[in-house]
Design a protein around this motif. Structure first.
Motif, PDB file in Angstrom:
ATOM      1  N   ARG A   1      45.444  31.142  55.159  1.00 26.32           N
ATOM      2  CA  ARG A   1      45.198  29.738  54.839  1.00 26.32           C
ATOM      3  C   ARG A   1      46.469  28.933  55.047  1.00 26.32           C
ATOM      4  NH1 ARG A   1      49.285  29.200  51.247  1.00 26.32           N
ATOM      5  NH2 ARG A   1      48.946  29.967  49.131  1.00 26.32           N
TER       6      ARG A   1
ATOM      7  N   TYR B   1      47.310  25.398  49.593  1.00 22.57           N
ATOM      8  CA  TYR B   1      46.504  25.540  48.372  1.00 22.57           C
ATOM      9  C   TYR B   1      46.581  24.254  47.571  1.00 22.57           C
ATOM     10  CZ  TYR B   1      45.486  26.656  43.487  1.00 22.57           C
ATOM     11  OH  TYR B   1      45.000  26.628  42.206  1.00 22.57           O
TER      12      TYR B   1
ATOM     13  N   SER C   1      41.075  28.379  43.380  1.00 20.69           N
ATOM     14  CA  SER C   1      41.358  29.812  43.299  1.00 20.69           C
ATOM     15  C   SER C   1      41.924  30.264  44.642  1.00 20.69           C
ATOM     16  CB  SER C   1      40.070  30.576  42.969  1.00 20.69           C
ATOM     17  OG  SER C   1      40.310  31.956  42.819  1.00 20.69           O
ATOM     18  N   ASP C   2      43.167  30.721  44.648  1.00 20.97           N
ATOM     19  CA  ASP C   2      43.869  31.022  45.891  1.00 20.97           C
ATOM     20  C   ASP C   2      43.601  32.451  46.347  1.00 20.97           C
ATOM     21  OD1 ASP C   2      45.529  30.605  48.060  1.00 20.97           O
ATOM     22  OD2 ASP C   2      47.377  30.415  46.886  1.00 20.97           O
TER      23      ASP C   2
ATOM     24  N   ARG D   1      51.714  24.240  48.731  1.00 26.86           N
ATOM     25  CA  ARG D   1      50.913  24.134  47.511  1.00 26.86           C
ATOM     26  C   ARG D   1      50.994  22.720  46.958  1.00 26.86           C
ATOM     27  NH1 ARG D   1      53.294  29.165  47.295  1.00 26.86           N
ATOM     28  NH2 ARG D   1      51.881  30.928  46.967  1.00 26.86           N
TER      29      ARG D   1
ATOM     30  N   SER E   1      39.466  38.078  47.138  1.00 25.29           N
ATOM     31  CA  SER E   1      40.397  37.822  48.224  1.00 25.29           C
ATOM     32  C   SER E   1      40.311  38.887  49.323  1.00 25.29           C
ATOM     33  CB  SER E   1      41.821  37.744  47.675  1.00 25.29           C
ATOM     34  OG  SER E   1      42.760  37.455  48.682  1.00 25.29           O
TER      35      SER E   1
ATOM     36  N   THR F   1      42.868  26.690  50.641  1.00 22.66           N
ATOM     37  CA  THR F   1      42.172  27.118  49.429  1.00 22.66           C
ATOM     38  C   THR F   1      42.328  26.047  48.362  1.00 22.66           C
ATOM     39  OG1 THR F   1      44.131  28.370  48.756  1.00 22.66           O
ATOM     40  CG2 THR F   1      42.384  29.581  49.870  1.00 22.66           C
TER      41      THR F   1
ATOM     42  N   SER G   1      42.377  17.883  48.105  1.00 28.68           N
ATOM     43  CA  SER G   1      41.935  18.832  49.132  1.00 28.68           C
ATOM     44  C   SER G   1      41.604  18.101  50.424  1.00 28.68           C
ATOM     45  CB  SER G   1      40.721  19.623  48.640  1.00 28.68           C
ATOM     46  OG  SER G   1      41.053  20.431  47.526  1.00 28.68           O
TER      47      SER G   1
ATOM     48  N   ASN H   1      42.188  33.077  40.124  1.00 32.29           N
ATOM     49  CA  ASN H   1      42.640  32.015  39.222  1.00 32.29           C
ATOM     50  C   ASN H   1      42.505  32.426  37.759  1.00 32.29           C
ATOM     51  OD1 ASN H   1      39.815  31.926  39.509  1.00 32.29           O
ATOM     52  ND2 ASN H   1      39.702  29.698  39.287  1.00 32.29           N
TER      53      ASN H   1
ATOM     54  N   SER I   1      37.319  28.042  47.570  1.00 28.96           N
ATOM     55  CA  SER I   1      37.664  28.560  46.244  1.00 28.96           C
ATOM     56  C   SER I   1      37.345  30.052  46.238  1.00 28.96           C
ATOM     57  CB  SER I   1      36.880  27.842  45.141  1.00 28.96           C
ATOM     58  OG  SER I   1      37.205  28.381  43.873  1.00 28.96           O
TER      59      SER I   1
ATOM     60  N   GLN J   1      47.427  35.427  51.914  1.00 29.88           N
ATOM     61  CA  GLN J   1      47.681  33.991  51.957  1.00 29.88           C
ATOM     62  C   GLN J   1      48.066  33.475  53.334  1.00 29.88           C
ATOM     63  OE1 GLN J   1      50.389  32.981  48.757  1.00 29.88           O
ATOM     64  NE2 GLN J   1      48.861  33.468  47.177  1.00 29.88           N
TER      65      GLN J   1
END
Length: 338
Positions: free
Chosen positions: A128, A131, A118-119, A318, A97, A115, A302, A168, A93, A125
């Motif tokens: 990862r 999300y 909170s991405d 996502r 960033s 993630t 997750s 987020n 989370s 991005q």
């Protein structure tokens, strides 16, 4: 967003959290959620969901991080420690960033990383694999819709947020403004409301660093005592109602005085999950609406995403988890669930 009529707190330790003994398995896997803070109900609940889903498959899921106010430097250290454990996968989370990308996340290619909640920012991005959590922009719009339902003529809005760096929370604030402005143009999404559709934000708002109950209630009390008469308050997290009895004790008398004067505010709070302790605050008019984040389901999803990655299965970039709204009185044109 599903609208519902109003109808567990767990302790965690520093860098240990919710370790569940796996079922018998030849080769159990170990995953972890790296939270912004491990003593917040949202992350405790998400870790419980992750641990339950992992246990059912013979795996384990840990909750890792630091206690107390969240800070990107402390999270960076926790993330470095998590990478050093040789885990099969991590869900993070994100606090800050860019900072994390320039520090601990330089090792992200050695551990499967997603993630949650909170991405990372778009520029980071690629670090990862996916999300899991809310569509935070849509969640913000849903908070705005609740404000419109409860204050159709508009009002003076103040938003309570965590850190201004939290991706987020920034997305949720943008969503609120988009909805109340009635304009989905991305170029104006972050602009302060200034009379559009009757909505405005005084200069002192949003209020940041309200991510503990003491701070949130202090700032709420200051707002409600203000001569500016803020009539709509939206909290982007559950901080004001972490302990419903404390919220009632500190705000109840003040809200009663405002009601007697005919100036009752509309208070909308984003919560981790609906808890029976929160219902009386709705029924007694101390809160007008909740919007839940379904934290336990975020934890379960997750784990499932991480497990799929380990197996080499294709995954969506996502996974969005639905939210549920709770109001003391539901307008007749809103579908309800019971």
């Amino acid at each position: 967003m599903k609208i519902l009529r109003s109808s567990r707190f767990i302790a965690a330790g520093l860098l240990c959290g919710l370790l569940v003994t796996p079922l018998a398995s030849a080769d159990p896997l170990q995953f972890a959620l790296v939270a912004k803070r491990i003593d917040h109900y949202f992350f405790i609940s998400a870790a419980k969901g992750c641990a339950e889903a992992a246990q059912a498959q013979g795996d384990t899921c840990l909750l890792l991080g630091a206690s107390g106010a969240s800070h990107f430097r402390r999270q960076n250290k926790a993330l470095e420690q998590a990478f050093a454990r040789g885990l099969d996968g991590i869900a993070l989370s994100v606090t800050h960033s860019k900072w994390l990308a320039n520090h601990a996340l330089k090792r992200a290619n050695k551990t499967l990383l997603i993630t949650f909640d909170s991405d990372l920012e778009p520029a980071e991005q690629h670090l990862r694999k996916g999300y899991v959590g809310l569509d935070n922009l849509a969640f913000g719009r849903q908070l705005g819709m609740l404000a419109q339902r409860l204050r159709p003529q508009g009002g003076k809005l103040c938003v309570l947020s965590g850190s201004s760096r939290d991706t987020n929370h920034r997305e949720r604030l943008r969503g609120i403004r988009q909805q109340l402005r009635g304009d989905q143009a991305e170029s104006r999404a972050a602009d302060r409301l200034n009379g559009q559709n009757g909505w405005s934000e005084p200069n002192r708002c949003p209020l940041y660093d309200t991510d503990n109950q003491e701070s949130a209630l202090l700032k709420l009390t200051t707002l409600l005592n203000s001569t500016n008469q803020y009539d709509t308050i939206i909290s982007l997290g559950s901080w004001p109602v972490h302990h419903a009895d404390i919220y009632r004790r500190q705000l109840g008398p003040l809200l009663a005085r405002l009601k007697a004067k005919g100036t009752s505010p509309t208070i909308i709070i984003a919560i981790s999950e609906f808890d029976t302790a929160l219902r009386p605050l709705l029924e007694d008019g101390l809160v007008q609406a909740y919007l839940s984040m379904e934290s336990r389901e975020i934890g379960r999803q997750s784990y499932r995403l991480l497990k799929s990655l380990v197996r080499g299965e294709p995954i969506p970039e996502r996974i969005f988890v639905d939210s549920h709204a709770y109001l003391s009185e539901v307008p007749s044109d809103i579908p309800t669930e019971r």
